[in-house]
Design a protein around this motif. Structure first.
Motif, PDB file in Angstrom:
ATOM      1  N   UNK A   1      30.086 -15.102  30.713  1.00 46.56           N
ATOM      2  CA  UNK A   1      29.661 -14.062  31.641  1.00 46.56           C
ATOM      3  C   UNK A   1      30.560 -14.046  32.868  1.00 46.56           C
ATOM      4  N   UNK A   2      30.924 -12.844  33.350  1.00 48.85           N
ATOM      5  CA  UNK A   2      31.642 -12.721  34.613  1.00 48.85           C
ATOM      6  C   UNK A   2      30.715 -12.425  35.791  1.00 48.85           C
ATOM      7  N   UNK A   3      29.417 -12.173  35.493  1.00 43.38           N
ATOM      8  CA  UNK A   3      28.452 -11.826  36.539  1.00 43.38           C
ATOM      9  C   UNK A   3      27.046 -12.038  35.997  1.00 43.38           C
ATOM     10  N   UNK A   4      26.066 -12.126  36.898  1.00 43.81           N
ATOM     11  CA  UNK A   4      24.726 -12.511  36.483  1.00 43.81           C
ATOM     12  C   UNK A   4      23.899 -11.356  35.907  1.00 43.81           C
ATOM     13  N   UNK A   5      24.469 -10.187  35.759  1.00 44.67           N
ATOM     14  CA  UNK A   5      23.730  -9.067  35.177  1.00 44.67           C
ATOM     15  C   UNK A   5      23.946  -8.928  33.670  1.00 44.67           C
ATOM     16  N   UNK A   6      24.719  -9.836  33.060  1.00 43.36           N
ATOM     17  CA  UNK A   6      25.019  -9.713  31.636  1.00 43.36           C
ATOM     18  C   UNK A   6      25.398 -11.080  31.070  1.00 43.36           C
ATOM     19  N   UNK A   7      25.296 -11.184  29.741  1.00 46.62           N
ATOM     20  CA  UNK A   7      25.713 -12.393  29.038  1.00 46.62           C
ATOM     21  C   UNK A   7      26.242 -12.012  27.667  1.00 46.62           C
ATOM     22  N   UNK A   8      27.439 -12.469  27.355  1.00 46.67           N
ATOM     23  CA  UNK A   8      27.983 -12.290  26.015  1.00 46.67           C
ATOM     24  C   UNK A   8      27.620 -13.514  25.162  1.00 46.67           C
ATOM     25  N   UNK A   9      27.001 -13.264  24.023  1.00 45.13           N
ATOM     26  CA  UNK A   9      26.656 -14.293  23.050  1.00 45.13           C
ATOM     27  C   UNK A   9      27.541 -14.036  21.840  1.00 45.13           C
ATOM     28  N   UNK A  10      28.544 -14.911  21.625  1.00 45.17           N
ATOM     29  CA  UNK A  10      29.634 -14.594  20.713  1.00 45.17           C
ATOM     30  C   UNK A  10      29.715 -15.579  19.542  1.00 45.17           C
ATOM     31  N   UNK A  11      29.300 -15.167  18.351  1.00 46.91           N
ATOM     32  CA  UNK A  11      29.551 -15.990  17.171  1.00 46.91           C
ATOM     33  C   UNK A  11      31.037 -15.953  16.827  1.00 46.91           C
ATOM     34  N   UNK A  12      31.595 -17.118  16.503  1.00 45.15           N
ATOM     35  CA  UNK A  12      33.036 -17.230  16.248  1.00 45.15           C
ATOM     36  C   UNK A  12      33.287 -18.167  15.075  1.00 45.15           C
ATOM     37  N   UNK A  13      34.356 -17.913  14.352  1.00 48.16           N
ATOM     38  CA  UNK A  13      34.752 -18.827  13.282  1.00 48.16           C
ATOM     39  C   UNK A  13      35.508 -20.027  13.831  1.00 48.16           C
ATOM     40  N   UNK A  14      36.206 -19.850  14.953  1.00 49.05           N
ATOM     41  CA  UNK A  14      36.939 -20.947  15.600  1.00 49.05           C
ATOM     42  C   UNK A  14      36.847 -20.817  17.110  1.00 49.05           C
ATOM     43  N   UNK A  15      36.814 -21.971  17.787  1.00 46.31           N
ATOM     44  CA  UNK A  15      36.894 -22.001  19.241  1.00 46.31           C
ATOM     45  C   UNK A  15      38.279 -22.524  19.599  1.00 46.31           C
ATOM     46  N   UNK A  16      39.094 -21.686  20.239  1.00 44.83           N
ATOM     47  CA  UNK A  16      40.514 -22.014  20.413  1.00 44.83           C
ATOM     48  C   UNK A  16      40.873 -22.556  21.785  1.00 44.83           C
ATOM     49  N   UNK A  17      39.918 -22.646  22.711  1.00 47.40           N
ATOM     50  CA  UNK A  17      40.266 -23.001  24.082  1.00 47.40           C
ATOM     51  C   UNK A  17      40.424 -24.499  24.329  1.00 47.40           C
ATOM     52  N   UNK A  18      39.947 -25.350  23.430  1.00 50.60           N
ATOM     53  CA  UNK A  18      40.053 -26.790  23.642  1.00 50.60           C
ATOM     54  C   UNK A  18      41.441 -27.333  23.362  1.00 50.60           C
ATOM     55  N   UNK A  19      42.202 -26.651  22.546  1.00 54.09           N
ATOM     56  CA  UNK A  19      43.460 -27.216  22.065  1.00 54.09           C
ATOM     57  C   UNK A  19      44.620 -26.259  22.309  1.00 54.09           C
ATOM     58  N   UNK A  20      45.800 -26.755  22.052  1.00 53.28           N
ATOM     59  CA  UNK A  20      47.007 -25.923  22.085  1.00 53.28           C
ATOM     60  C   UNK A  20      47.413 -25.551  20.669  1.00 53.28           C
ATOM     61  N   UNK A  21      46.425 -25.379  19.792  1.00 51.67           N
ATOM     62  CA  UNK A  21      46.736 -25.130  18.392  1.00 51.67           C
ATOM     63  C   UNK A  21      47.603 -23.897  18.231  1.00 51.67           C
ATOM     64  N   UNK A  22      48.493 -23.949  17.268  1.00 52.74           N
ATOM     65  CA  UNK A  22      49.359 -22.829  16.970  1.00 52.74           C
ATOM     66  C   UNK A  22      48.591 -21.796  16.160  1.00 52.74           C
ATOM     67  N   UNK A  23      48.905 -20.539  16.389  1.00 56.21           N
ATOM     68  CA  UNK A  23      48.268 -19.470  15.628  1.00 56.21           C
ATOM     69  C   UNK A  23      49.021 -19.315  14.304  1.00 56.21           C
ATOM     70  N   UNK A  24      48.556 -20.031  13.312  1.00 54.86           N
ATOM     71  CA  UNK A  24      49.152 -19.957  11.985  1.00 54.86           C
ATOM     72  C   UNK A  24      48.052 -20.125  10.952  1.00 54.86           C
ATOM     73  N   UNK A  25      48.370 -19.787   9.712  1.00 54.83           N
ATOM     74  CA  UNK A  25      47.370 -19.847   8.661  1.00 54.83           C
ATOM     75  C   UNK A  25      46.823 -21.264   8.456  1.00 54.83           C
TER      76      UNK A  25
END
Length: 263
Positions: A220-244
């Motif tokens: 969320x960028x503000x308290x009037x909304x919340x994004x609830x996002x199902x994802x197959x991968x979470x990419x922010x923890x690592x420097x993983x390369x975008x490859x197959x």
């Protein structure tokens, strides 16, 4: 296609605009973040075939069919949906892509150095809505060549009271809106999770469950909304390369869903 598709039953109404979920109401109470309000500029999008800021990988995704040029959260959002079927409680829409077709990047030139985006595989991406009683189910059917690499995320935004008092319950743990806000652009990860309760202020809570994704993140960028996002991968923890090697591989047909239940 017509700009708006409306689904309704005795208690609930859903409004879809060009494939985007812009309203889900029960007893006239709105549960979806409204475009034009502060916060995020959309109500929902899909993130495909990559998730995350691919600029760290020079906007390239390596595949066995060559390097593809993509931008943050992929390029599916640049394609238009076609309505294929609808009635009072159901709607089906599809996006079709032919491999190596050049797609104009709406982020160029202000937010991206890449003017054109492309992908070396054909695919069909179907989005289905089904309203039954107090439950809205959104299903995604990805049809493609078997072995095609991909990431998929769904990015819906829910309307909040703007008081900062809402909480999210996942596996018995309560997560405050302030904690989600402080996570910033990386979002708040809920790995190996497929269900939450969004405890609303001033209206019914929502049970939000997912199938096929495996993970969630909250943003969320503000308290009037919340994004609830199902994802197959979470990419922010690592420097993983975008490859197959770091993506899912298509089974030919892959099915994912989110179910929103008013409690």
């Amino acid at each position: 296609m017509s700009a708006l598709v409306i689904l309704k039953n005795e208690n609930c109404q859903v409004v879809i605009e060009k494939g985007e979920l812009i309203s889900f109401q029960k007893d006239t109470k709105e549960y979806i973040h409204q475009k034009g309000s502060k916060g995020w500029g959309n109500s929902d999008i899909e993130m495909f075939p990559v998730i995350g800021p691919i600029s760290k990988n020079n906007f390239r995704v390596h595949t066995e069919k060559g390097d593809a040029i993509q931008d943050q959260h992929g390029f599916l959002r640049e394609l238009e949906y076609t309505l294929t079927a609808s009635n009072d409680t159901t709607a089906k829409l599809v996006k079709t892509y032919k491999k190596n077709t050049q797609i104009q990047n709406s982020k160029f030139p202000l937010k991206s150095s890449e003017e054109k985006l492309s992908w070396p595989f054909d695919f069909n991406f179907e989005k289905q809505f089904h309203l039954e009683n107090d439950v809205l189910k959104i299903t995604f059917v990805l049809t493609s060549e078997k072995g095609m690499p991909f990431m998929l995320g769904y990015h819906p935004a829910f309307l909040l009271s703007d008081t900062g008092t809402e909480t999210v319950v996942c596996k018995g743990e309560k997560i405050t809106l302030d904690a989600i806000f402080k996570a910033g652009h990386n979002a708040f990860p809920l790995l190996n999770s497929d269900k939450i309760i969004l405890e609303n202020t001033g209206k019914n809570s929502l049970e939000i469950s997912m199938e096929g994704f495996g993970n969630l993140m909250l943003w969320t960028p503000s308290f009037n909304m919340l994004c609830v996002e199902p994802i197959t991968q979470y990419t922010s923890y690592t420097d993983e390369k975008f490859s197959e090697k770091n993506m899912r591989l298509s089974e030919g047909e892959n099915i994912f869903s989110m179910t929103i239940k008013v409690l």
